[in-house]
Enzyme design. Structure first.
Site, PDB file in Angstrom:
ATOM      1  N   SER A   1       5.497  -9.008  -3.118  1.00  0.00           N
ATOM      2  CA  SER A   1       5.590 -10.313  -2.683  1.00  0.00           C
ATOM      3  C   SER A   1       7.150 -11.197  -3.392  1.00  0.00           C
ATOM      4  CB  SER A   1       3.917 -11.216  -2.758  1.00  0.00           C
ATOM      5  OG  SER A   1       3.643 -11.961  -1.594  1.00  0.00           O
TER       6      SER A   1
ATOM      7  N   THR B   1      -6.081   1.675  -5.591  1.00  0.00           N
ATOM      8  CA  THR B   1      -6.680   0.202  -6.248  1.00  0.00           C
ATOM      9  C   THR B   1      -6.523  -1.172  -5.500  1.00  0.00           C
ATOM     10  OG1 THR B   1      -4.470  -0.210  -7.191  1.00  0.00           O
ATOM     11  CG2 THR B   1      -5.117   1.277  -7.924  1.00  0.00           C
ATOM     12  N   GLY B   2      -7.892  -1.088  -6.213  1.00  0.00           N
ATOM     13  CA  GLY B   2      -7.887  -3.255  -5.341  1.00  0.00           C
ATOM     14  C   GLY B   2      -8.475  -3.098  -3.824  1.00  0.00           C
TER      15      GLY B   2
ATOM     16  N   GLN C   1     -11.733  -4.698  -1.579  1.00  0.00           N
ATOM     17  CA  GLN C   1     -11.558  -5.903  -0.526  1.00  0.00           C
ATOM     18  C   GLN C   1     -10.003  -6.128   0.354  1.00  0.00           C
ATOM     19  OE1 GLN C   1      -9.956  -9.209  -0.181  1.00  0.00           O
ATOM     20  NE2 GLN C   1      -8.750  -8.461  -2.395  1.00  0.00           N
ATOM     21  N   GLY C   2     -10.018  -6.641   1.806  1.00  0.00           N
ATOM     22  CA  GLY C   2      -9.334  -6.772   1.876  1.00  0.00           C
ATOM     23  C   GLY C   2      -7.969  -5.917   2.137  1.00  0.00           C
ATOM     24  N   ILE C   3      -6.659  -5.827   2.087  1.00  0.00           N
ATOM     25  CA  ILE C   3      -5.721  -4.689   2.219  1.00  0.00           C
ATOM     26  C   ILE C   3      -6.593  -3.068   2.105  1.00  0.00           C
ATOM     27  CG2 ILE C   3      -3.495  -3.841   1.650  1.00  0.00           C
ATOM     28  CD1 ILE C   3      -2.615  -6.538   2.539  1.00  0.00           C
ATOM     29  N   GLY C   4      -6.834  -3.309   0.414  1.00  0.00           N
ATOM     30  CA  GLY C   4      -6.903  -2.448  -0.153  1.00  0.00           C
ATOM     31  C   GLY C   4      -8.497  -1.141   0.303  1.00  0.00           C
TER      32      GLY C   4
ATOM     33  N   TYR D   1       2.879 -13.485 -11.110  1.00  0.00           N
ATOM     34  CA  TYR D   1       3.009 -13.338  -9.715  1.00  0.00           C
ATOM     35  C   TYR D   1       4.339 -11.569  -9.149  1.00  0.00           C
ATOM     36  CZ  TYR D   1       1.560 -11.159  -5.381  1.00  0.00           C
ATOM     37  OH  TYR D   1       0.472 -10.869  -4.404  1.00  0.00           O
TER      38      TYR D   1
END
Length: 271
Positions: free
Chosen positions: A175, A14-15, A18-21, A187
């Site tokens: 996080s 998921t996600g 972009q980024g880590i996904g 978050y």
């Protein structure tokens, strides 16, 4: 991960636009897994406004990542959907099974990140705007970062049992710290809930051959890191690196491998 054929494992990330996904999707594909790149492009910052680098990065079409994997010889599909909708996890698994095969690797990376706080301050130390905690900020954050991972884990477990499978991997992303996540309170709380779900899965699903772990990345440059953030990390006694998403993906891919069969029920903190 078994690398005897390109169809030996199917991963749902998921996600993954972009980024880590995205880095994880590419890395899993490089190890031979077929990958479903689930993603949702956010609304822009405002009508007529130029997007900041973070929102620009999150607005990438997940099909671009899937197409890149296919060009490299892998198997990948993309599926855009809002994880805040409780019907979406089932649809993701149905789509993956139809196009790629049964999912046995789940990476819960997506976030509905909202920066809310109990303080009256208009911005944080990095000049990012803060908003007060409301029912709306809480519900959006928990829907994507807590409810969706729980439903996705449940969907994986149900289908795993139904087909008599004996190998599975779950990796969550978290996080926060010992004092929660000041300045990003919902978050941090939602990530804590996801961590609890994942560790519970490690205990409940071990007999089915499923491992479940959580990765806490260091500060990772997914489009939001500024020079000021880098200076903060350099002066921090607890933050050691600003990581590239591909560096974090290496740990996630290891946890999704055969070599990590005895690693389960852990929160692995990267610094």
């Amino acid at each position: 991960m078994r690398e005897t054929s390109s169809t030996s494992h199917v991963a749902l990330v998921t996600g993954a636009n972009q980024g880590i996904g995205a880095a994880t999707a590419r890395a899993l594909a490089a190890r031979g897994a077929a990958v479903l790149c689930a993603y949702l492009r956010p609304r822009g910052p405002g009508e007529g406004d130029a997007p900041d680098p973070y929102h620009a990065a999150r607005s990438i079409d997940g099909e671009e990542v899937a197409a890149e994997i296919r060009r490299a010889g892998g198997r990948a599909e993309a599926f855009e959907a809002d994880l805040g909708d409780p019907a979406v996890p089932g649809r993701l698994f149905d789509f993956a099974e139809d196009r790629l095969g049964p999912v046995d690797i789940l990476v819960n990376n997506a976030s509905g990140w909202i920066q809310d706080t109990f303080t009256p301050d208009p911005a944080d130390r990095f000049d990012r705007p803060l908003r007060p905690v409301t029912a709306q900020t809480w519900s959006r954050q928990f829907a994507v970062d807590a409810m969706a991972p729980a439903l996705l884990i449940g969907e994986l477990a149900r289908r795993h049992r139904a087909r008599g499978a004996d190998w599975g991997r779950i990796v969550g992303l978290t996080s926060g710290g010992d004092l929660g996540f000041p300045g990003e309170v919902s978050y941090g709380a939602a990530k804590a809930a996801q961590t609890d779900y994942t560790l519970s899965a490690a205990a409940e699903l071990a007999a089915l051959g499923i491992t479940a772990n959580v990765v806490q990345p260091p500060v990772t440059d997914t489009g939001w890191v500024t020079d000021e953030v880098r200076r903060f990390v350099a002066s921090s006694p607890t933050h050691f690196h600003v990581a590239d998403p591909a560096e974090v993906a290496k740990t996630i891919v290891f946890l999704a491998s055969d070599e990590a069969a005895l690693i389960t029920g852990n929160v692995i903190t990267l610094r």
